[in-house]
Design a protein around this motif. Sequence first.
Motif, PDB file in Angstrom:
ATOM      1  N   ALA A 191      -2.988  -9.106   3.823  1.00 48.24           N
ATOM      2  CA  ALA A 191      -2.716  -7.911   5.043  1.00 48.24           C
ATOM      3  C   ALA A 191      -1.520  -8.016   5.759  1.00 48.24           C
ATOM      4  CB  ALA A 191      -4.112  -8.524   6.019  1.00 48.24           C
ATOM      5  N   SER A 192      -0.748  -8.997   5.237  1.00 49.86           N
ATOM      6  CA  SER A 192       0.711  -8.987   5.970  1.00 49.86           C
ATOM      7  C   SER A 192       1.310  -7.874   5.777  1.00 49.86           C
ATOM      8  CB  SER A 192       1.220 -10.147   5.586  1.00 49.86           C
ATOM      9  OG  SER A 192       1.626 -10.620   4.001  1.00 49.86           O
ATOM     10  N   GLY A 193       2.506  -7.785   6.669  1.00 50.57           N
ATOM     11  CA  GLY A 193       3.446  -6.532   6.387  1.00 50.57           C
ATOM     12  C   GLY A 193       2.988  -5.480   7.336  1.00 50.57           C
ATOM     13  N   GLN A 194       4.184  -4.619   7.427  1.00 49.82           N
ATOM     14  CA  GLN A 194       4.009  -3.314   8.432  1.00 49.82           C
ATOM     15  C   GLN A 194       3.669  -2.098   7.258  1.00 49.82           C
ATOM     16  OE1 GLN A 194       7.546  -2.763  10.675  1.00 49.82           O
ATOM     17  NE2 GLN A 194       7.242  -4.885  11.431  1.00 49.82           N
ATOM     18  N   GLY A 195       3.767  -2.358   5.998  1.00 53.45           N
ATOM     19  CA  GLY A 195       3.756  -1.158   4.894  1.00 53.45           C
ATOM     20  C   GLY A 195       2.216  -1.346   4.605  1.00 53.45           C
ATOM     21  N   HIS A 196       1.921  -0.890   3.320  1.00 55.78           N
ATOM     22  CA  HIS A 196       0.640  -0.514   2.779  1.00 55.78           C
ATOM     23  C   HIS A 196       0.820  -0.943   1.186  1.00 55.78           C
ATOM     24  CE1 HIS A 196       2.386   3.296   2.206  1.00 55.78           C
ATOM     25  NE2 HIS A 196       1.546   3.340   1.155  1.00 55.78           N
ATOM     26  N   VAL A 197      -0.282  -1.088   0.516  1.00 56.37           N
ATOM     27  CA  VAL A 197      -0.603  -1.172  -0.860  1.00 56.37           C
ATOM     28  C   VAL A 197      -1.061   0.074  -1.467  1.00 56.37           C
ATOM     29  CG1 VAL A 197      -1.595  -2.331  -2.597  1.00 56.37           C
ATOM     30  CG2 VAL A 197      -0.881  -3.673  -0.735  1.00 56.37           C
ATOM     31  N   GLU A 198      -0.294   0.512  -2.500  1.00 55.62           N
ATOM     32  CA  GLU A 198      -0.679   1.775  -3.431  1.00 55.62           C
ATOM     33  C   GLU A 198      -0.354   1.244  -4.863  1.00 55.62           C
ATOM     34  OE1 GLU A 198       2.478   5.007  -3.619  1.00 55.62           O
ATOM     35  OE2 GLU A 198       2.231   4.521  -1.183  1.00 55.62           O
ATOM     36  N   GLU A 199      -0.919   2.169  -5.748  1.00 55.80           N
ATOM     37  CA  GLU A 199      -0.429   1.848  -7.139  1.00 55.80           C
ATOM     38  C   GLU A 199       0.606   2.755  -7.544  1.00 55.80           C
ATOM     39  OE1 GLU A 199      -2.809   3.212 -11.212  1.00 55.80           O
ATOM     40  OE2 GLU A 199      -3.850   1.842 -10.000  1.00 55.80           O
ATOM     41  N   LEU A 200       1.549   2.093  -8.128  1.00 54.59           N
ATOM     42  CA  LEU A 200       2.746   2.362  -8.509  1.00 54.59           C
ATOM     43  C   LEU A 200       3.143   2.321  -9.827  1.00 54.59           C
ATOM     44  CD1 LEU A 200       4.989   4.688  -6.947  1.00 54.59           C
ATOM     45  CD2 LEU A 200       6.261   2.479  -6.422  1.00 54.59           C
ATOM     46  N   GLY A 201       3.475   3.235 -10.774  1.00 52.49           N
ATOM     47  CA  GLY A 201       3.697   2.577 -12.174  1.00 52.49           C
ATOM     48  C   GLY A 201       2.803   1.942 -12.880  1.00 52.49           C
ATOM     49  N   GLY A 202       1.442   2.265 -12.486  1.00 55.55           N
ATOM     50  CA  GLY A 202       0.420   1.421 -12.948  1.00 55.55           C
ATOM     51  C   GLY A 202       0.090  -0.122 -12.489  1.00 55.55           C
ATOM     52  N   LEU A 203       0.767  -0.480 -11.344  1.00 56.30           N
ATOM     53  CA  LEU A 203       0.562  -1.663 -10.713  1.00 56.30           C
ATOM     54  C   LEU A 203       0.390  -1.468  -9.180  1.00 56.30           C
ATOM     55  CD1 LEU A 203       3.773  -4.000 -12.270  1.00 56.30           C
ATOM     56  CD2 LEU A 203       1.312  -3.433 -12.930  1.00 56.30           C
ATOM     57  N   LYS A 204      -0.406  -2.235  -8.721  1.00 55.46           N
ATOM     58  CA  LYS A 204      -0.519  -2.210  -7.223  1.00 55.46           C
ATOM     59  C   LYS A 204       0.670  -2.807  -6.632  1.00 55.46           C
ATOM     60  CE  LYS A 204      -5.491  -3.329  -6.326  1.00 55.46           C
ATOM     61  NZ  LYS A 204      -6.522  -4.304  -5.664  1.00 55.46           N
ATOM     62  N   SER A 205       1.141  -2.069  -5.451  1.00 60.62           N
ATOM     63  CA  SER A 205       2.511  -2.416  -4.942  1.00 60.62           C
ATOM     64  C   SER A 205       2.487  -2.354  -3.407  1.00 60.62           C
ATOM     65  CB  SER A 205       3.545  -1.360  -5.695  1.00 60.62           C
ATOM     66  OG  SER A 205       3.697  -1.559  -6.986  1.00 60.62           O
ATOM     67  N   TYR A 206       3.089  -3.365  -2.791  1.00 59.44           N
ATOM     68  CA  TYR A 206       3.359  -3.190  -1.356  1.00 59.44           C
ATOM     69  C   TYR A 206       4.520  -2.220  -1.281  1.00 59.44           C
ATOM     70  CZ  TYR A 206       4.387  -4.476   3.596  1.00 59.44           C
ATOM     71  OH  TYR A 206       4.963  -4.368   4.687  1.00 59.44           O
ATOM     72  N   VAL A 207       4.429  -1.281  -0.381  1.00 56.50           N
ATOM     73  CA  VAL A 207       5.450  -0.362  -0.217  1.00 56.50           C
ATOM     74  C   VAL A 207       5.706  -0.328   1.228  1.00 56.50           C
ATOM     75  CG1 VAL A 207       4.973   0.865  -2.134  1.00 56.50           C
ATOM     76  CG2 VAL A 207       3.974   1.631  -0.107  1.00 56.50           C
ATOM     77  N   SER A 208       7.048  -0.128   1.713  1.00 51.31           N
ATOM     78  CA  SER A 208       7.356  -0.075   3.088  1.00 51.31           C
ATOM     79  C   SER A 208       8.645   0.933   3.116  1.00 51.31           C
ATOM     80  CB  SER A 208       7.989  -1.421   3.409  1.00 51.31           C
ATOM     81  OG  SER A 208       8.129  -1.531   4.862  1.00 51.31           O
ATOM     82  N   GLY A 209       8.699   1.643   4.273  1.00 48.86           N
ATOM     83  CA  GLY A 209       9.790   2.518   4.486  1.00 48.86           C
ATOM     84  C   GLY A 209       9.289   3.799   4.040  1.00 48.86           C
ATOM     85  N   SER A 210      10.030   4.674   4.292  1.00 43.73           N
ATOM     86  CA  SER A 210       9.730   6.342   4.041  1.00 43.73           C
ATOM     87  C   SER A 210      10.094   6.789   2.689  1.00 43.73           C
ATOM     88  CB  SER A 210      10.450   7.144   4.993  1.00 43.73           C
ATOM     89  OG  SER A 210      10.585   8.589   4.564  1.00 43.73           O
ATOM     90  N   SER A 211       8.806   7.134   2.093  1.00 38.20           N
ATOM     91  CA  SER A 211       9.132   7.641   0.480  1.00 38.20           C
ATOM     92  C   SER A 211       9.883   8.942   0.478  1.00 38.20           C
ATOM     93  CB  SER A 211       7.611   8.113   0.073  1.00 38.20           C
ATOM     94  OG  SER A 211       6.974   9.199   0.954  1.00 38.20           O
ATOM     95  N   ASP A 212      10.465   9.439   1.715  1.00 34.90           N
ATOM     96  CA  ASP A 212      11.298  10.532   1.641  1.00 34.90           C
ATOM     97  C   ASP A 212      12.697  10.219   1.424  1.00 34.90           C
ATOM     98  OD1 ASP A 212       9.363  12.444   1.984  1.00 34.90           O
ATOM     99  OD2 ASP A 212       9.379  12.162   4.226  1.00 34.90           O
ATOM    100  N   SER A 213      13.088   8.735   1.394  1.00 35.68           N
ATOM    101  CA  SER A 213      14.227   8.239   1.228  1.00 35.68           C
ATOM    102  C   SER A 213      14.711   8.515  -0.044  1.00 35.68           C
ATOM    103  CB  SER A 213      14.597   6.886   1.784  1.00 35.68           C
ATOM    104  OG  SER A 213      15.682   6.300   1.404  1.00 35.68           O
ATOM    105  N   ASN A 214      15.922   8.906  -0.498  1.00 31.91           N
ATOM    106  CA  ASN A 214      16.436   8.851  -1.756  1.00 31.91           C
ATOM    107  C   ASN A 214      16.992   7.522  -2.089  1.00 31.91           C
ATOM    108  OD1 ASN A 214      18.559   9.226  -0.346  1.00 31.91           O
ATOM    109  ND2 ASN A 214      19.424  10.793  -1.398  1.00 31.91           N
TER     110      ASN A 214
END
Length: 245
Positions: free
Chosen positions: A16-39
């Motif tokens: 539950a740590s961190g300000q981001g969230h967990v989602e599936e990406l490339g077949g793996l669960k991943s902790y993601v943080s920051g805007s997905s709009d960033s290139n």
Amino acid sequence: MSGPQCCENPPTLNPASGQGHVEELGGLKSYVSGSSDSNLAIVLVSDVFGYEAPNLRKLADKVAAAGFYVVVPDFFGGDPFVRENAERPIMEWLKDHGTDKGYEDAKRIVEAVKGKGASAIGAAGFCWGAKVVVELAKTGAIKASALLHPSFVSVDDIKVICNFAGVKAPIAILGAEIDRMSPPELLKQFEEILAAKSEVDAQVKIFPKVSHGWTVRYDVADEEAVKCAEEAHSDMLEWFAKFVK
């Protein structure tokens, strides 16, 4: 292949740590943080303790605050190394979680991040993760790399990065003075090889009085340990700000 030092000071994992969230990406669960709009994106490849380590997620949030979309994949499929498990020492655990498989998974992560619109991707690897990042760097899959207290990275790996046609991704190596996995003598060999290849931007820095794992496995109550870790974090961020754009 691996000594006990890479397993010292295990973190208390917290999903539950961190300000981001967990989602599936490339077949793996991943902790993601920051805007997905960033290139601009950074992939952080963990040490053997995995992606739920609070200090690693805190660092991901710090990188995200600098404007990057940050991904910390679970390369171990919910099976990080557990030091207390005497029936499965590190060498046994590594049979199921080799860096070669990590590299194959990392390639899918990079492609997934590109699919979200990232035009420039950097990667940082910690201990086990450094070898995975080196393999990415060899192929030109990333714009820049950072290795923090690396394990399993060899002189030959650095030579390949320098000599492989078309691969000129900048590489920063941040090491510890007290490190049996990548001792200062080995890092100085890396530095000599990189210095001889002027077209490859490189930095090798050895931090005094710190041990392997200091950037993500520090005691948050230890002011000096926090200061040393934050210096390495700043160096890494400056590297990515310079080359991932």
